[in-house]
Design an enzyme around this catalytic site. Sequence first.
Site, mmCIF file in Angstrom:
data_model
loop_
_atom_site.group_PDB
_atom_site.id
_atom_site.type_symbol
_atom_site.label_atom_id
_atom_site.label_comp_id
_atom_site.label_asym_id
_atom_site.label_seq_id
_atom_site.Cartn_x
_atom_site.Cartn_y
_atom_site.Cartn_z
ATOM 1 N N SER A 14 61.946 -53.135 154.176
ATOM 2 C CA SER A 14 62.607 -51.885 154.559
ATOM 3 C C SER A 14 63.817 -51.679 153.666
ATOM 4 O O SER A 14 64.756 -52.482 153.676
ATOM 5 C CB SER A 14 63.060 -51.955 156.019
ATOM 6 O OG SER A 14 64.022 -50.945 156.243
ATOM 7 N N HIS A 39 58.807 -49.694 153.139
ATOM 8 C CA HIS A 39 59.111 -48.996 154.395
ATOM 9 C C HIS A 39 60.408 -48.197 154.229
ATOM 10 O O HIS A 39 61.425 -48.724 153.779
ATOM 11 C CB HIS A 39 59.261 -50.058 155.486
ATOM 12 C CG HIS A 39 59.423 -49.527 156.874
ATOM 13 N ND1 HIS A 39 58.357 -49.114 157.646
ATOM 14 C CD2 HIS A 39 60.528 -49.364 157.646
ATOM 15 C CE1 HIS A 39 58.797 -48.738 158.839
ATOM 16 N NE2 HIS A 39 60.116 -48.871 158.863
ATOM 17 N N ASP A 41 63.142 -45.754 156.209
ATOM 18 C CA ASP A 41 63.643 -45.388 157.534
ATOM 19 C C ASP A 41 64.462 -44.111 157.465
ATOM 20 O O ASP A 41 65.563 -44.092 156.913
ATOM 21 C CB ASP A 41 64.516 -46.526 158.078
ATOM 22 C CG ASP A 41 63.677 -47.726 158.477
ATOM 23 O OD1 ASP A 41 62.784 -47.554 159.322
ATOM 24 O OD2 ASP A 41 63.908 -48.816 157.928
ATOM 25 N N MET A 43 66.536 -41.284 159.450
ATOM 26 C CA MET A 43 67.266 -41.108 160.720
ATOM 27 C C MET A 43 68.067 -39.816 160.661
ATOM 28 O O MET A 43 68.720 -39.532 159.658
ATOM 29 C CB MET A 43 68.233 -42.276 160.932
ATOM 30 C CG MET A 43 67.549 -43.629 160.914
ATOM 31 S SD MET A 43 68.742 -44.953 161.167
ATOM 32 C CE MET A 43 67.708 -46.397 160.900
ATOM 33 N N HIS A 75 58.991 -43.976 158.113
ATOM 34 C CA HIS A 75 59.239 -44.084 159.558
ATOM 35 C C HIS A 75 60.246 -43.009 159.945
ATOM 36 O O HIS A 75 61.437 -43.123 159.630
ATOM 37 C CB HIS A 75 59.789 -45.502 159.828
ATOM 38 C CG HIS A 75 60.099 -45.793 161.256
ATOM 39 N ND1 HIS A 75 60.752 -46.948 161.646
ATOM 40 C CD2 HIS A 75 59.850 -45.110 162.399
ATOM 41 C CE1 HIS A 75 60.893 -46.951 162.962
ATOM 42 N NE2 HIS A 75 60.367 -45.848 163.448
ATOM 43 N N MET A 77 62.557 -41.414 162.283
ATOM 44 C CA MET A 77 63.344 -41.517 163.518
ATOM 45 C C MET A 77 64.127 -40.215 163.645
ATOM 46 O O MET A 77 65.350 -40.170 163.501
ATOM 47 C CB MET A 77 64.263 -42.746 163.457
ATOM 48 C CG MET A 77 63.493 -44.045 163.699
ATOM 49 S SD MET A 77 64.404 -45.494 163.160
ATOM 50 C CE MET A 77 63.946 -45.497 161.437
ATOM 51 N N MET A 146 58.191 -51.103 168.080
ATOM 52 C CA MET A 146 59.587 -51.450 167.786
ATOM 53 C C MET A 146 59.924 -52.778 168.470
ATOM 54 O O MET A 146 59.665 -52.956 169.667
ATOM 55 C CB MET A 146 60.547 -50.373 168.299
ATOM 56 C CG MET A 146 60.551 -49.042 167.565
ATOM 57 S SD MET A 146 60.924 -49.059 165.779
ATOM 58 C CE MET A 146 62.466 -49.970 165.682
ATOM 59 N N ASP A 181 58.608 -53.932 163.874
ATOM 60 C CA ASP A 181 59.770 -53.434 163.130
ATOM 61 C C ASP A 181 61.046 -53.766 163.895
ATOM 62 O O ASP A 181 61.275 -53.242 164.991
ATOM 63 C CB ASP A 181 59.623 -51.918 162.946
ATOM 64 C CG ASP A 181 60.699 -51.325 162.032
ATOM 65 O OD1 ASP A 181 61.540 -52.081 161.512
ATOM 66 O OD2 ASP A 181 60.671 -50.087 161.851
ATOM 67 N N GLY A 182 61.868 -54.620 163.271
ATOM 68 C CA GLY A 182 63.181 -54.946 163.829
ATOM 69 C C GLY A 182 63.328 -56.431 164.096
ATOM 70 O O GLY A 182 62.553 -57.003 164.862
ATOM 71 N N GLY A 183 64.306 -57.035 163.408
ATOM 72 C CA GLY A 183 64.573 -58.456 163.635
ATOM 73 C C GLY A 183 63.460 -59.372 163.165
ATOM 74 O O GLY A 183 63.302 -60.484 163.673
ATOM 75 N N GLY A 203 63.876 -55.874 156.883
ATOM 76 C CA GLY A 203 64.975 -55.298 156.119
ATOM 77 C C GLY A 203 66.000 -56.341 155.765
ATOM 78 O O GLY A 203 66.000 -56.904 154.662
HETATM 79 C C1 DX5 Z 1 65.403 -49.830 162.643
HETATM 80 C C2 DX5 Z 1 64.453 -49.565 161.511
HETATM 81 C C3 DX5 Z 1 64.015 -50.765 160.799
HETATM 82 C C4 DX5 Z 1 65.111 -51.548 160.119
HETATM 83 C C5 DX5 Z 1 64.764 -52.979 160.342
HETATM 84 O O1 DX5 Z 1 65.652 -48.679 163.338
HETATM 85 O O2 DX5 Z 1 63.284 -48.906 161.978
HETATM 86 O O3 DX5 Z 1 62.940 -50.520 159.895
HETATM 87 O O4 DX5 Z 1 65.227 -51.315 158.744
HETATM 88 O O5 DX5 Z 1 65.824 -53.739 159.934
HETATM 89 P P1 DX5 Z 1 65.913 -55.309 160.164
HETATM 90 O O6 DX5 Z 1 64.692 -55.921 159.530
HETATM 91 O O7 DX5 Z 1 67.178 -55.653 159.510
HETATM 92 O O8 DX5 Z 1 65.913 -55.528 161.664
HETATM 93 ZN ZN ZN Z 2 61.559 -48.734 160.489
#
Ligand code: DX5
Ligand code: ZN
Length: 226
Positions: A14, A39, A41, A43, A75, A77, A146, A181-183, A203
Amino acid sequence: MSAEILHDVRVAPSILAADFARLGEQVAEVMDAGARVIHVDVMDGHFVPPISIGALVVDALRDQVHGAGGVLDVHLMVERPERRIEDFAAAGADSIIVHWEATPHVHYALKAVREAGLHAGLALNPATPVEVAAGLAGALDHVLCMTVNPGWGGQPYIEGSGERVARLRELLGPDVPIEVDGGIDAATAAECAAAGATLFVAGSSIFGSGDPAGAYRDIAAAAGAA
Ligand code: DX5
Ligand code: ZN
């Protein structure tokens, strides 16, 4: 560029966590290490509090990513994502992911992504029952589960997310790609892979490390990815 690659087991770096002053270099680094799904993101400051990037950045990366045999996994958001599909398709997106929570017209939004010739992803927030995906199974090409609340990189993986992935795998059958996606790092990627995930967004564990290529390879190995 064919989005068929999204049916492989893949780690998707990401760029949210990348150094935007040298974005091209950072993308080249992970693609040289084997990444083929990048990926992005997006927002809007409404669906999630931060404003990140838009179609301009997809357009800026399209030649580099497609030229190296990769795809851009976008993605959204954003509220009412169905109003943005044309712009991102024109900018070079290969896959567009819309949130179930972001529009009363999610079936229409997924259909619009497919009609634009792109791979249609459905994203679910952590509090959304995964069962909603079953009713949309004929309208989607993959599901993004997520594993943090959307809006920020660098958050900790929500424990128990593996159970949601496993339930999605039961609901969707063996052939629908499931993205987490996330952590995601090597440990959480392995947990999600065991539960049935096939695409692993990462990411900060990649770009926040001193060695993005090495981190990419470690997570790919843990996920059983190409
Ligand atoms: C969060 C995003 C993710 C983000 C993940 O809202 O959708 O794609 O980049 O970041 P990490 O991998 O640092 O949790
Ligand atoms: Zn994402």
